[in-house]
Design a protein around this motif. Sequence first.
Motif, PDB file in Angstrom:
ATOM      1  N   VAL A   1       2.198 -10.167   3.027  1.00 34.30           N
ATOM      2  CA  VAL A   1       2.016 -11.312   2.134  1.00 34.30           C
ATOM      3  C   VAL A   1       3.247 -12.197   2.235  1.00 34.30           C
TER       4      VAL A   1
ATOM      5  N   GLY B   1       1.363   4.123   2.599  1.00 37.53           N
ATOM      6  CA  GLY B   1       2.397   5.102   2.228  1.00 37.53           C
ATOM      7  C   GLY B   1       3.792   4.542   2.060  1.00 37.53           C
TER       8      GLY B   1
ATOM      9  N   TYR C   1      11.386   8.156  -7.294  1.00 41.43           N
ATOM     10  CA  TYR C   1      10.634   9.254  -6.676  1.00 41.43           C
ATOM     11  C   TYR C   1       9.154   8.879  -6.536  1.00 41.43           C
TER      12      TYR C   1
ATOM     13  N   GLY D   1       0.814  -1.218   0.000  1.00 41.58           N
ATOM     14  CA  GLY D   1       0.000   0.000   0.000  1.00 41.58           C
ATOM     15  C   GLY D   1       0.839   1.257   0.000  1.00 41.58           C
TER      16      GLY D   1
ATOM     17  N   ALA E   1       3.701  -4.466  -5.636  1.00 40.10           N
ATOM     18  CA  ALA E   1       3.991  -3.034  -5.765  1.00 40.10           C
ATOM     19  C   ALA E   1       5.004  -2.607  -4.712  1.00 40.10           C
TER      20      ALA E   1
HETATM   21  C1  LIG Z   1      14.335   9.017   3.307  1.00 39.68           C
HETATM   22  C2  LIG Z   1      13.684   9.058   1.968  1.00 39.68           C
HETATM   23  C3  LIG Z   1      13.578  10.253   1.308  1.00 39.68           C
HETATM   24  C4  LIG Z   1      12.930  10.322   0.076  1.00 39.68           C
HETATM   25  N1  LIG Z   1      12.768  11.559  -0.510  1.00 39.68           N
HETATM   26  C5  LIG Z   1      11.974  11.651  -1.605  1.00 39.68           C
HETATM   27  C6  LIG Z   1      11.575  12.937  -2.071  1.00 39.68           C
HETATM   28  O1  LIG Z   1      11.902  13.980  -1.473  1.00 39.68           O
HETATM   29  N2  LIG Z   1      10.779  12.996  -3.178  1.00 39.68           N
HETATM   30  C7  LIG Z   1      10.346  11.863  -3.814  1.00 39.68           C
HETATM   31  O2  LIG Z   1       9.607  11.981  -4.796  1.00 39.68           O
HETATM   32  N3  LIG Z   1      10.705  10.632  -3.375  1.00 39.68           N
HETATM   33  C8  LIG Z   1      11.499  10.504  -2.288  1.00 39.68           C
HETATM   34  N4  LIG Z   1      11.801   9.271  -1.781  1.00 39.68           N
HETATM   35  C9  LIG Z   1      11.432   8.066  -2.566  1.00 39.68           C
HETATM   36  C10 LIG Z   1       9.952   7.700  -2.429  1.00 39.68           C
HETATM   37  O3  LIG Z   1       9.634   7.551  -1.092  1.00 39.68           O
HETATM   38  C11 LIG Z   1       9.673   6.410  -3.166  1.00 39.68           C
HETATM   39  O4  LIG Z   1      10.104   6.501  -4.504  1.00 39.68           O
HETATM   40  C12 LIG Z   1       8.189   6.023  -3.214  1.00 39.68           C
HETATM   41  O5  LIG Z   1       7.535   6.343  -2.038  1.00 39.68           O
HETATM   42  C13 LIG Z   1       8.098   4.515  -3.490  1.00 39.68           C
HETATM   43  O6  LIG Z   1       6.750   4.096  -3.513  1.00 39.68           O
HETATM   44  P1  LIG Z   1       6.444   2.584  -3.897  1.00 39.68           P
HETATM   45  O7  LIG Z   1       5.000   2.404  -3.824  1.00 39.68           O
HETATM   46  O8  LIG Z   1       7.143   2.264  -5.147  1.00 39.68           O
HETATM   47  O9  LIG Z   1       7.180   1.701  -2.779  1.00 39.68           O
HETATM   48  P2  LIG Z   1       6.975   1.690  -1.191  1.00 39.68           P
HETATM   49  O10 LIG Z   1       6.659   3.045  -0.697  1.00 39.68           O
HETATM   50  O11 LIG Z   1       8.186   1.032  -0.649  1.00 39.68           O
HETATM   51  O12 LIG Z   1       5.704   0.781  -0.976  1.00 39.68           O
HETATM   52  C14 LIG Z   1       5.777  -0.617  -0.851  1.00 39.68           C
HETATM   53  C15 LIG Z   1       4.765  -1.040   0.189  1.00 39.68           C
HETATM   54  O13 LIG Z   1       4.738  -2.461   0.256  1.00 39.68           O
HETATM   55  C16 LIG Z   1       4.643  -2.850   1.605  1.00 39.68           C
HETATM   56  N5  LIG Z   1       5.158  -4.216   1.673  1.00 39.68           N
HETATM   57  C17 LIG Z   1       6.417  -4.658   1.573  1.00 39.68           C
HETATM   58  N6  LIG Z   1       6.464  -6.002   1.618  1.00 39.68           N
HETATM   59  C18 LIG Z   1       5.192  -6.418   1.738  1.00 39.68           C
HETATM   60  C19 LIG Z   1       4.578  -7.696   1.823  1.00 39.68           C
HETATM   61  N7  LIG Z   1       5.289  -8.826   1.784  1.00 39.68           N
HETATM   62  N8  LIG Z   1       3.228  -7.758   1.963  1.00 39.68           N
HETATM   63  C20 LIG Z   1       2.481  -6.637   1.996  1.00 39.68           C
HETATM   64  N9  LIG Z   1       3.010  -5.401   1.923  1.00 39.68           N
HETATM   65  C21 LIG Z   1       4.349  -5.293   1.778  1.00 39.68           C
HETATM   66  C22 LIG Z   1       5.463  -1.829   2.354  1.00 39.68           C
HETATM   67  O14 LIG Z   1       5.107  -1.759   3.714  1.00 39.68           O
HETATM   68  C23 LIG Z   1       5.101  -0.555   1.595  1.00 39.68           C
HETATM   69  O15 LIG Z   1       3.978   0.086   2.148  1.00 39.68           O
HETATM   70  C24 LIG Z   1      12.423   9.161  -0.533  1.00 39.68           C
HETATM   71  C25 LIG Z   1      12.514   7.939   0.144  1.00 39.68           C
HETATM   72  C26 LIG Z   1      13.145   7.883   1.379  1.00 39.68           C
HETATM   73  C27 LIG Z   1      13.213   6.567   2.101  1.00 39.68           C
END
Ligand SMILES: Cc1cc2nc3c(=O)[nH]c(=O)nc-3n(C[C@H](O)[C@H](O)[C@H](O)COP(=O)(O)OP(=O)(O)OC[C@H]3O[C@@H](n4cnc5c(N)ncnc54)[C@H](O)[C@@H]3O)c2cc1C
Length: 493
Positions: A278, A75, A474, A47, A305
């Motif tokens: 999962v 998030g 990002y 999520g 995701a």
């Molecule tokens: C410190 C930091 C600073 C950042 N600064 C910026 C910024 O300023 N601007 C910007 O645009 N981006 C920034 N980013 C990057 C940004 O946070 C990510 O690119 C984006 O949030 C990734 O989203 P996502 O959905 O791809 O992955 P994630 O946010 O990692 O979502 C994956 C989700 O899957 C869940 N999950 C994992 N394994 C399982 C499982 N087995 N079963 C169920 N759920 C699971 C996790 O809990 C998570 O909620 C930053 C990241 C960090 C850590």
Amino acid sequence: MSALSRRRLLGTGALAAGATVATASPARASVPGREASVSVDVVVVGGGLSGLTAARDLVAAGRSVLVLEARERPGGRVYGMPLGDGTTSEGGAEFIGPTQDRIAALAQDLGVATFPTYNAGKNVYLRDGKRSLYATDGVLGAVPPDWGVIDLEAALLMLGGMAKKVPVGEPWKAADAEDWDSQTFHTWSRAHSLSAGARFLMDEFVSSTLSARSKDVSLLYVLNYIASAGNESNAGTVDRLINTKGGGQESRFVGGSQEVPVRLAARLGDRIRYNAPVRSIGVDGGTVTVTADGLTVACRRVVVAMSPAIANRIDYSPGLPAARAQLMQRFPMGSIAKFVAVYDTPFWRADGLTGQAVADGGAIDATFDNSPPDGSRGVLMGFMNQSNIRALDGSSADDVRAAGLASFAALFGDKAKSPVRTAFQRWDNEVWSGGGPVGIAPPGVLTGFGPALRAPCGPVHWAGTETSTFWTGYMDGAVRSGERVAREVDAVL
Ligand SMILES: Cc1cc2nc3c(=O)[nH]c(=O)nc-3n(C[C@H](O)[C@H](O)[C@H](O)COP(=O)(O)OP(=O)(O)OC[C@H]3O[C@@H](n4cnc5c(N)ncnc54)[C@H](O)[C@@H]3O)c2cc1C
């Protein structure tokens, strides 16, 4: 049946008549800690912004969807870090900038406004114990005025030119892909600069964008990251990656970036199950069985995701094709943490400083002014990147606090030593993230395994910012990947 009722899954307005819904699996006998199985068109695992966006679009397309999220909140890498006084500061993703159109559109749709990152005054540069101030509206932009700057500018110019030759999102197709993927960014930067200053700043470029050491990443990966910092009509540039004004750090979200996933999750309502990591995904003919703690869901398609490294913690049966399985073994996360100190006022502003800094030697190598839009209190944020945060492994909270405040004091003076409160968020020991901000590719990975990033494996589809063409790494990339995977899945359902 569980709180997640079947009626709730299937019955909301967006699920138009005629939507295809798999037959519900038979209810299981009651087992303590387990619940009856349910059945949907698509399970989204994760999520974060990518998973939530995919779910939003699939629901809008009339599909029944369930999001399974391991944490107790939405998030993922977007997180409002509690400051201990009822307020939060961004512990993960924070900034948004030009050409990040999809996160901008999402935020606008959700009613989350942006405001400019505080950027008035001069930045601080601290290297080899020497502190200097510099304006960022000159020809060098955000690049600090180190003696190595001529060397550096020439190298950056070259990098920009090479990045233009990278097909965005498919770097393995670049004419020089093999050569560029056979060396680390460290190897290249040493071959193309002589001065210590230029080398430090090139390492800092990788540290501040990827939270990795330049020896950890392939040159091709860095070039793709640059190429990715744009949109369909604007090619990616180094400046857009590193700049505050006109770049990826230009703006912040009112109320904090977590407002975006929190509001999006609220729209999905009971279609999200929290505390549901999962553990396995099994494919048997046309049925996919997704097993999470406390819940088993049958579906026709599943979207994973998250980053490749974290996707690798799930047990897939039958096993995934080797290219995908090995990609997930070879795409590690960077190490990153944020340290925040809260003050009665943003005192550095009165000293003519932006609150932004680049530094060596301390625990923090880059800073920003994280104060609220009205500046009613001062919040300094420092990145503890790559080896800096690993050096604090095993340190007590007091030691981390002391290290963070020592860095702030070296940059902004003694007033920084007396905050009202501090907070700290480390990502490399978060089980469900494994690091951040993004998964990185060492040499050989993109050319050897890159196409497996997005290619579905039967009914298993992949999202996550790492799979995005534009703004990979990002929030914008995460949203784009969710939109792409929703189209992909909807087309085959
Ligand atoms: C410190 C930091 C600073 C950042 N600064 C910026 C910024 O300023 N601007 C910007 O645009 N981006 C920034 N980013 C990057 C940004 O946070 C990510 O690119 C984006 O949030 C990734 O989203 P996502 O959905 O791809 O992955 P994630 O946010 O990692 O979502 C994956 C989700 O899957 C869940 N999950 C994992 N394994 C399982 C499982 N087995 N079963 C169920 N759920 C699971 C996790 O809990 C998570 O909620 C930053 C990241 C960090 C850590």
